[in-house]
Design an enzyme around this catalytic site. Structure first.
Site, PDB file in Angstrom:
ATOM      1  N   LYS A 152      -4.152   3.614  -6.592  1.00  0.00           N
ATOM      2  CA  LYS A 152      -3.060   2.637  -6.734  1.00  0.00           C
ATOM      3  C   LYS A 152      -2.478   2.824  -8.118  1.00  0.00           C
ATOM      4  CE  LYS A 152      -1.389  -0.904  -4.328  1.00  0.00           C
ATOM      5  NZ  LYS A 152      -1.269  -0.941  -2.863  1.00  0.00           N
TER       6      LYS A 152
HETATM    7  P1  NAD Z   1       8.279  -6.141  -1.292  1.00  0.00           P
HETATM    8  O1  NAD Z   1       8.407  -6.101  -2.761  1.00  0.00           O
HETATM    9  O2  NAD Z   1       9.190  -5.329  -0.432  1.00  0.00           O
HETATM   10  O3  NAD Z   1       8.371  -7.668  -0.788  1.00  0.00           O
HETATM   11  C1  NAD Z   1       7.558  -8.692  -1.283  1.00  0.00           C
HETATM   12  C2  NAD Z   1       8.051 -10.009  -0.700  1.00  0.00           C
HETATM   13  O4  NAD Z   1       7.112 -11.035  -1.008  1.00  0.00           O
HETATM   14  C3  NAD Z   1       9.386 -10.478  -1.256  1.00  0.00           C
HETATM   15  O5  NAD Z   1      10.111 -11.128  -0.225  1.00  0.00           O
HETATM   16  C4  NAD Z   1       8.978 -11.506  -2.326  1.00  0.00           C
HETATM   17  O6  NAD Z   1       9.992 -12.462  -2.604  1.00  0.00           O
HETATM   18  C5  NAD Z   1       7.788 -12.137  -1.628  1.00  0.00           C
HETATM   19  N1  NAD Z   1       6.837 -12.817  -2.500  1.00  0.00           N
HETATM   20  C6  NAD Z   1       6.200 -12.343  -3.600  1.00  0.00           C
HETATM   21  N2  NAD Z   1       5.371 -13.279  -4.090  1.00  0.00           N
HETATM   22  C7  NAD Z   1       5.471 -14.354  -3.276  1.00  0.00           C
HETATM   23  C8  NAD Z   1       4.868 -15.630  -3.245  1.00  0.00           C
HETATM   24  N3  NAD Z   1       3.971 -15.983  -4.159  1.00  0.00           N
HETATM   25  N4  NAD Z   1       5.197 -16.481  -2.229  1.00  0.00           N
HETATM   26  C9  NAD Z   1       6.097 -16.139  -1.292  1.00  0.00           C
HETATM   27  N5  NAD Z   1       6.691 -14.938  -1.267  1.00  0.00           N
HETATM   28  C10 NAD Z   1       6.405 -14.065  -2.253  1.00  0.00           C
HETATM   29  O7  NAD Z   1       6.750  -5.763  -0.992  1.00  0.00           O
HETATM   30  P2  NAD Z   1       6.125  -5.133   0.346  1.00  0.00           P
HETATM   31  O8  NAD Z   1       6.179  -3.650   0.229  1.00  0.00           O
HETATM   32  O9  NAD Z   1       6.693  -5.806   1.529  1.00  0.00           O
HETATM   33  O10 NAD Z   1       4.594  -5.543   0.160  1.00  0.00           O
HETATM   34  C11 NAD Z   1       4.109  -6.832   0.502  1.00  0.00           C
HETATM   35  C12 NAD Z   1       2.593  -6.786   0.595  1.00  0.00           C
HETATM   36  O11 NAD Z   1       2.209  -5.816   1.580  1.00  0.00           O
HETATM   37  C13 NAD Z   1       1.863  -6.377  -0.689  1.00  0.00           C
HETATM   38  O12 NAD Z   1       0.618  -7.024  -0.735  1.00  0.00           O
HETATM   39  C14 NAD Z   1       1.646  -4.888  -0.493  1.00  0.00           C
HETATM   40  O13 NAD Z   1       0.581  -4.390  -1.277  1.00  0.00           O
HETATM   41  C15 NAD Z   1       1.323  -4.864   0.993  1.00  0.00           C
HETATM   42  N6  NAD Z   1       1.506  -3.552   1.631  1.00  0.00           N
HETATM   43  C16 NAD Z   1       2.708  -2.916   1.593  1.00  0.00           C
HETATM   44  C17 NAD Z   1       2.841  -1.690   2.250  1.00  0.00           C
HETATM   45  C18 NAD Z   1       4.171  -0.960   2.306  1.00  0.00           C
HETATM   46  O14 NAD Z   1       4.244   0.043   3.048  1.00  0.00           O
HETATM   47  N7  NAD Z   1       5.209  -1.408   1.639  1.00  0.00           N
HETATM   48  C19 NAD Z   1       1.739  -1.109   2.897  1.00  0.00           C
HETATM   49  C20 NAD Z   1       0.528  -1.814   2.931  1.00  0.00           C
HETATM   50  C21 NAD Z   1       0.427  -3.037   2.296  1.00  0.00           C
END
Ligand code: NAD
Length: 419
Positions: free
Chosen positions: A107
């Site tokens: 990471k």
């Molecule tokens: P992103 O940055 O595209 O979106 C994050 C979203 O969460 C945004 O809408 C933001 O406003 C919201 N957010 C952040 N903190 C918040 C809170 N405290 N309360 C409510 N909403 C909140 O991120 P993403 O890529 O969608 O990732 C989201 C999660 O999924 C993370 O934990 C990430 O590690 C995990 N993840 C992502 C992927 C990927 O392919 N992008 C893969 C596996 C896991």
């Protein structure tokens, strides 16, 4: 009780698995898996649009390379420590092992607020990270992908910066996944995590005698994972009752029009203010009755404080580490099953693996092939974990961890000891 850190939660889940495997795995191997292979701190001083150099802390962690090069996203967040990135890298080790791809866990992160950057400054920051982390990113060392605060475009800048540093038109092999298709990305990678979450939700609903048609879902997070999950569940007939993001939350008991919500969020930068729904407190939304609650934002969102009031029939962890161990215990006692993150959101890393093999072999895969392989792999692993959980009378999280830790231990065993 104060919530524990991301690293403490990851370690807690690991220790539970280690106890379940006592007597089956050499204690030395258990110790090896307990500690990260490498933790790197990098200082960045890019010159931003104001002509001044600004300081940013960045981290790269490789938790394990037993199964292959470390794989894991790069996130940009305002408050983050090297320990947080270590906990997330540890989770990636188990996720890759569980989903059956030849990667270890890694990471990386840049401590900054992505919402405060212009497009120019964000690109400069990402390129500064790629230049400064050049020794740590390669197909045989660590391969980043998008995560919170980063996207496909940023992965394109990473690939470009690394090719440029080598004086080449492109990189030889896959240095980064989740990049634009035109630069060697794979169709369907952007949607892969959310589609994988949807597959898990459908399978889990079937286990409690429900179908996805008409099922009510609540999502926290409307970024990549949250928005794609919401759309793909809605396409299958689910009602998306509520969505929260960092700025607010909206609710409509008849179901939200997800495409209209997406158009609103693209313009407003938040779901807040969506006219076809009522405003609701962000925290309160997590406690509204629904069939499935999908935390798809940050870690430690379902805690000892709100777990007693969660009224979902099941929880699908789109985010990494959204449920604390204490909340796990409370939800288990209340009979609310959880599809653990290392299974539920593994669709992204599985399709990253397809992108990696495609680039290594200089092939091209179609989106329908990617979708089919994703659906098959997630379904197969879901039931493998479910059956193991049933057989050993443990939670799906413990079963997923058990399978993953055993797999990594087998790889360590097979590698043997260097003299
Ligand atoms: P992103 O940055 O595209 O979106 C994050 C979203 O969460 C945004 O809408 C933001 O406003 C919201 N957010 C952040 N903190 C918040 C809170 N405290 N309360 C409510 N909403 C909140 O991120 P993403 O890529 O969608 O990732 C989201 C999660 O999924 C993370 O934990 C990430 O590690 C995990 N993840 C992502 C992927 C990927 O392919 N992008 C893969 C596996 C896991």
């Amino acid at each position: 009780m104060a919530n524990q850190s991301v690293l403490e939660n990851a370690q807690f889940n690991y220790e539970r698995a280690a106890r379940l495997l006592e007597g089956e795995i050499d204690p030395l191997l258990l110790d090896k898996m307990r500690h990260p292979k490498e933790r790197i701190e990098i200082s960045l001083t890019p010159q931003l649009h104001d002509g001044k150099a600004h300081f940013f802390d960045a981290f790269v962690v490789r938790h394990s390379i037993a199964l292959g090069p470390a794989k894991g996203g790069i996130r940009i967040r305002p408050a983050m420590t090297l320990d947080d990135i270590t906990g997330l890298a540890m989770e990636m080790t188990w996720k890759c092992a569980l989903i059956g791809v030849p990667f270890g866990g890694g990471k990386s992160g840049i401590v900054a607020d992505p919402e405060q950057f212009s497009a120019y400054d964000k690109e400069t920051l990402i390129r500064s990270f790629a230049r400064n982390a050049v020794r740590h990113i390669s197909p045989l060392v660590y391969v980043p992908a998008p995560d919170m605060g980063t996207n496909e475009r940023d992965m394109g800048y990473i690939k470009d910066t690394l090719s440029w540093s080598a004086g080449h038109a492109t990189t030889m092999g896959c240095y980064v996944t989740g990049k634009p298709v035109i630069l060697g990305g794979i169709p369907g990678r952007r949607e892969a995590t959310g589609r994988g979450v949807t597959v898990c939700v459908i399978e889990a609903l079937a286990q409690i005698g429900r179908t996805v048609e008409g099922a009510g879902a609540i999502l926290q997070g409307f970024g990549n994972v949250g928005s794609v999950t919401a759309k793909s569940l809605a396409e299958r007939g689910a009602r998306i009752l509520g969505v929260a993001d960092l700025h607010g939350a909206v609710y409509n008991e008849r179901g939200l029009d997800v495409l209209a919500l997406e158009a609103h969020a693209a313009k407003a930068g938040t779901v807040k203010g969506f006219p076809e729904a009522s405003a609701i407190d962000r925290g309160e939304l997590l406690e509204v009755p629904c069939d499935v609650l999908i935390p798809a934002a940050a870690e430690s969102q379902i805690t000892a404080q709100n777990a007693p009031r969660v009224s979902a029939r099941l929880i699908a962890e789109g985010a990494n580490g959204p449920t604390t161990p204490k909340a796990d215990e409370i939800l288990a006692a209340r009979g609310i099953p959880i599809i653990p993150d290392i299974l539920c959101n593994a669709g992204g890393v599985f399709v990253s693996y397809l992108e990696y093999t495609q680039e290594t072999q200089q092939e091209q895969m179609s989106e329908s092939e990617v979708r089919t392989r994703l659906q098959q792999r997630i379904t197969e692993r879901f039931h493998q974990v479910r059956l193991l959980a049933e057989r050993r009378k443990i939670s799906m999280r413990d079963a997923a961890m058990l399978h993953a830790v055993k797999t990594v231990a087998q790889a360590l065993e097979a590698r043997g000891q260097l003299p």
